[in-house]
Design a protein around this motif. Structure first.
Motif, mmCIF file in Angstrom:
data_model
loop_
_atom_site.group_PDB
_atom_site.id
_atom_site.type_symbol
_atom_site.label_atom_id
_atom_site.label_comp_id
_atom_site.label_asym_id
_atom_site.label_seq_id
_atom_site.Cartn_x
_atom_site.Cartn_y
_atom_site.Cartn_z
ATOM 1 N N ASN A 1 38.482 -29.662 59.911
ATOM 2 C CA ASN A 1 39.367 -30.758 59.533
ATOM 3 C C ASN A 1 39.183 -31.015 58.046
ATOM 4 N N GLU A 2 39.729 -32.127 57.533
ATOM 5 C CA GLU A 2 39.686 -32.366 56.091
ATOM 6 C C GLU A 2 38.273 -32.652 55.582
ATOM 7 N N ARG A 3 37.331 -32.872 56.484
ATOM 8 C CA ARG A 3 35.953 -33.112 56.064
ATOM 9 C C ARG A 3 35.069 -31.879 56.280
ATOM 10 N N PHE A 4 35.685 -30.739 56.387
ATOM 11 C CA PHE A 4 34.950 -29.482 56.532
ATOM 12 C C PHE A 4 33.997 -29.311 55.351
ATOM 13 N N GLY A 5 32.733 -28.964 55.637
ATOM 14 C CA GLY A 5 31.698 -28.989 54.614
ATOM 15 C C GLY A 5 31.636 -27.814 53.672
ATOM 16 N N ASN A 6 32.307 -26.684 54.001
ATOM 17 C CA ASN A 6 32.308 -25.510 53.133
ATOM 18 C C ASN A 6 30.895 -25.090 52.738
ATOM 19 N N ALA A 7 30.601 -25.007 51.430
ATOM 20 C CA ALA A 7 29.289 -24.527 50.988
ATOM 21 C C ALA A 7 28.161 -25.431 51.457
ATOM 22 N N ARG A 8 28.425 -26.720 51.620
ATOM 23 C CA ARG A 8 27.397 -27.632 52.135
ATOM 24 C C ARG A 8 27.051 -27.278 53.572
ATOM 25 N N LEU A 9 28.070 -26.946 54.346
ATOM 26 C CA LEU A 9 27.837 -26.499 55.721
ATOM 27 C C LEU A 9 26.979 -25.244 55.722
ATOM 28 N N VAL A 10 27.292 -24.301 54.837
ATOM 29 C CA VAL A 10 26.535 -23.054 54.770
ATOM 30 C C VAL A 10 25.079 -23.326 54.416
ATOM 31 N N ARG A 11 24.858 -24.199 53.447
ATOM 32 C CA ARG A 11 23.489 -24.533 53.065
ATOM 33 C C ARG A 11 22.712 -25.106 54.245
ATOM 34 N N ASN A 12 23.354 -25.992 55.012
ATOM 35 C CA ASN A 12 22.680 -26.584 56.176
ATOM 36 C C ASN A 12 22.318 -25.515 57.197
ATOM 37 N N ILE A 13 23.243 -24.579 57.450
ATOM 38 C CA ILE A 13 22.974 -23.510 58.410
ATOM 39 C C ILE A 13 21.846 -22.623 57.905
ATOM 40 N N PHE A 14 21.844 -22.325 56.604
ATOM 41 C CA PHE A 14 20.773 -21.507 56.032
ATOM 42 C C PHE A 14 19.420 -22.202 56.175
ATOM 43 N N GLU A 15 19.351 -23.476 55.852
ATOM 44 C CA GLU A 15 18.072 -24.184 55.922
ATOM 45 C C GLU A 15 17.568 -24.273 57.352
ATOM 46 N N ARG A 16 18.484 -24.466 58.313
ATOM 47 C CA ARG A 16 18.063 -24.474 59.724
ATOM 48 C C ARG A 16 17.575 -23.098 60.147
ATOM 49 N N ALA A 17 18.222 -22.061 59.642
ATOM 50 C CA ALA A 17 17.810 -20.701 59.984
ATOM 51 C C ALA A 17 16.405 -20.399 59.480
ATOM 52 N N VAL A 18 16.096 -20.869 58.280
ATOM 53 C CA VAL A 18 14.756 -20.652 57.726
ATOM 54 C C VAL A 18 13.710 -21.355 58.583
ATOM 55 N N ARG A 19 14.011 -22.575 58.996
ATOM 56 C CA ARG A 19 13.069 -23.298 59.856
ATOM 57 C C ARG A 19 12.917 -22.605 61.203
ATOM 58 N N GLN A 20 14.043 -22.120 61.748
ATOM 59 C CA GLN A 20 13.983 -21.433 63.032
ATOM 60 C C GLN A 20 13.183 -20.142 62.924
ATOM 61 N N LEU A 21 13.351 -19.414 61.827
ATOM 62 C CA LEU A 21 12.570 -18.193 61.599
ATOM 63 C C LEU A 21 11.082 -18.528 61.546
ATOM 64 N N ALA A 22 10.751 -19.619 60.860
ATOM 65 C CA ALA A 22 9.347 -20.031 60.771
ATOM 66 C C ALA A 22 8.776 -20.328 62.154
ATOM 67 N N ASN A 23 9.579 -20.975 63.010
ATOM 68 C CA ASN A 23 9.125 -21.245 64.382
ATOM 69 C C ASN A 23 8.937 -19.956 65.164
ATOM 70 N N ARG A 24 9.860 -19.015 64.967
ATOM 71 C CA ARG A 24 9.813 -17.773 65.736
ATOM 72 C C ARG A 24 8.566 -16.944 65.437
ATOM 73 N N ILE A 25 8.152 -16.927 64.189
ATOM 74 C CA ILE A 25 7.013 -16.067 63.833
ATOM 75 C C ILE A 25 5.693 -16.825 63.777
ATOM 76 N N ALA A 26 5.735 -18.129 64.100
ATOM 77 C CA ALA A 26 4.493 -18.898 64.075
ATOM 78 C C ALA A 26 3.486 -18.300 65.054
ATOM 79 N N GLY A 27 2.304 -18.019 64.587
ATOM 80 C CA GLY A 27 1.254 -17.474 65.430
ATOM 81 C C GLY A 27 1.275 -15.969 65.570
ATOM 82 N N VAL A 28 2.323 -15.311 65.023
ATOM 83 C CA VAL A 28 2.404 -13.857 65.117
ATOM 84 C C VAL A 28 1.457 -13.229 64.087
ATOM 85 N N THR A 29 0.691 -12.259 64.515
ATOM 86 C CA THR A 29 -0.196 -11.516 63.602
ATOM 87 C C THR A 29 -0.047 -10.025 63.868
ATOM 88 N N PRO A 30 -0.179 -9.193 62.846
ATOM 89 C CA PRO A 30 -0.321 -9.609 61.452
ATOM 90 C C PRO A 30 1.029 -10.009 60.871
#
Length: 357
Positions: A254-283
């Motif tokens: 809609n007219e409030r579509f976030g564009n690059a802001r939306l992308v940034r939010n998705i990227f930052e969530r992805a980084v956090r999710q990646l951190a959760n996924r590999i937490a405790g993995v060694t090496p």
């Protein structure tokens, strides 16, 4: 010198040039103008905006050259209107435009001052005029960027403070037109309404720029820019999921579509999710720390059945060869690979494409 070596004269000149390039304060006007042009060109999408800004800057440079030779010049208002949804690059383009004006000498500094209603309108009687003047004074010899400018002219009749700020702005836009570029920015419809009800404002603004929403492919390219800046890599499966998700989000915007802001939010969530996924993995390896897998992507609002399309081995994208511009078709599972154009034999990396139904 490190290691007891004394730099050569050529090395000193090279180091000085490198320092000047790295530090904008030490660049020549020509270097600053070229740097701003390159940054503008590097922005994803915005083809029409880039063309308009380039044309305007070329015209201003032409007028500066005529003035230097004592030839007649034509007056031009620097005030502009930027209309578009959030995250479409309006502030970035305003900053670069100011840098270009500063490099050309059209404005003495070319700095950017960002504000909105809260930066211009005070809470009590008698304070709005001085507050607006202070903000404009801070922007003199540069660019005053007013976001959601229509908030200064609310439709209700009792907004005396907003009208006061707007009247001060109108007068200063005329009085300081040689020292100030005012850019009014916001959503398209309210911006057009603002101009309709304020003919004095409309008459002072010569240039209107439309900032369109990014396409799904451009949103994916922006995501990749975030990844590259932070040293993350995207395998083909992750690219396919991004394209599918962005295609759906773009189609349902809609007219409030976030564009690059939306992308940034998705990227930052992805980084956090990646951190959760590999937490405790060694090496811990470089690959673990840098490769984003499809499961790291959280695309809120996109139905699971839609995202499942990314797993289809037949999912295809359309992609243009950068050599001959011929449109081709390829499987999404090959995104990110080096491919060869069948028409001209040019090889290139197929970073992204347009999702085909």
């Amino acid at each position: 010198a490190a290691g007891g070596r004394v730099p050569s004269a050529a090395g000193q000149r090279g180091s000085a040039a490198a320092a000047r390039t790295a530090d904008p304060m030490h660049r020549t006007p020509a270097e600053r103008l070229e740097a701003a042009r390159r940054e503008l060109d590097s922005l994803i999408g915005l083809a029409s905006v880039k063309q308009e800004i380039t044309t305007l800057v070329n015209y201003l440079a032409h007028q500066q050259q005529r003035r230097a030779l004592n030839l007649p010049t034509a007056p031009l208002s620097l005030h502009m209107l930027f209309q578009g949804n959030p995250g479409t690059g309006k502030t970035t383009v305003a900053r670069l435009f100011g840098q270009m004006l500063g490099a050309l000498g059209v404005l003495a500094k070319g700095h950017l001052v960002e504000t909105d209603r809260s930066g211009l309108v005070a809470e009590y009687a008698g304070q709005t005029g001085p507050k607006t003047h202070r903000k404009i004074d801070a922007a003199l010899d540069g660019v005053l960027f007013i976001d959601e400018a229509y908030s200064l002219a609310e439709l209700r009749g009792d907004d005396t403070y907003g009208r006061e700020a707007l009247q001060v702005l109108l007068k200063r836009m005329e009085d300081d037109r040689h020292r100030l570029a005012v850019i009014l920015a916001g959503y398209p419809r309210p911006m057009q309404r603002l101009l309709r009800v304020n003919p004095g404002l409309a008459s002072r603004i010569a240039t209107h720029l439309e900032f369109p929403d990014y396409t799904p492919r451009e949103l994916a390219q922006i995501f990749q820019v975030f990844c590259e800046k932070n040293h993350y890599r995207l395998p083909a499966a992750t690219r396919a999921k991004l394209l599918v998700g962005f295609h759906w989000l773009h189609a349902h915007r809609n007219e409030r579509f976030g564009n690059a802001r939306l992308v940034r939010n998705i990227f930052e969530r992805a980084v956090r999710q990646l951190a959760n996924r590999i937490a405790g993995v060694t090496p811990v390896t470089v690959e673990l720390l840098t490769v984003m897998q499809p499961e790291d992507l959280i695309l809120e609002g996109v139905p699971a059945e839609v995202l499942s399309r990314a797993d289809d081995p037949e999912l295809a994208v359309g992609i243009a060869c950068p050599g001959c511009q011929v449109q081709g078709r390829m499987r999404a599972r090959r995104l990110g690979e080096t491919v060869q154009c069948k028409a001209c034999q040019h090889t290139f990396v197929a970073e992204w494409g347009d999702l085909l139904s």
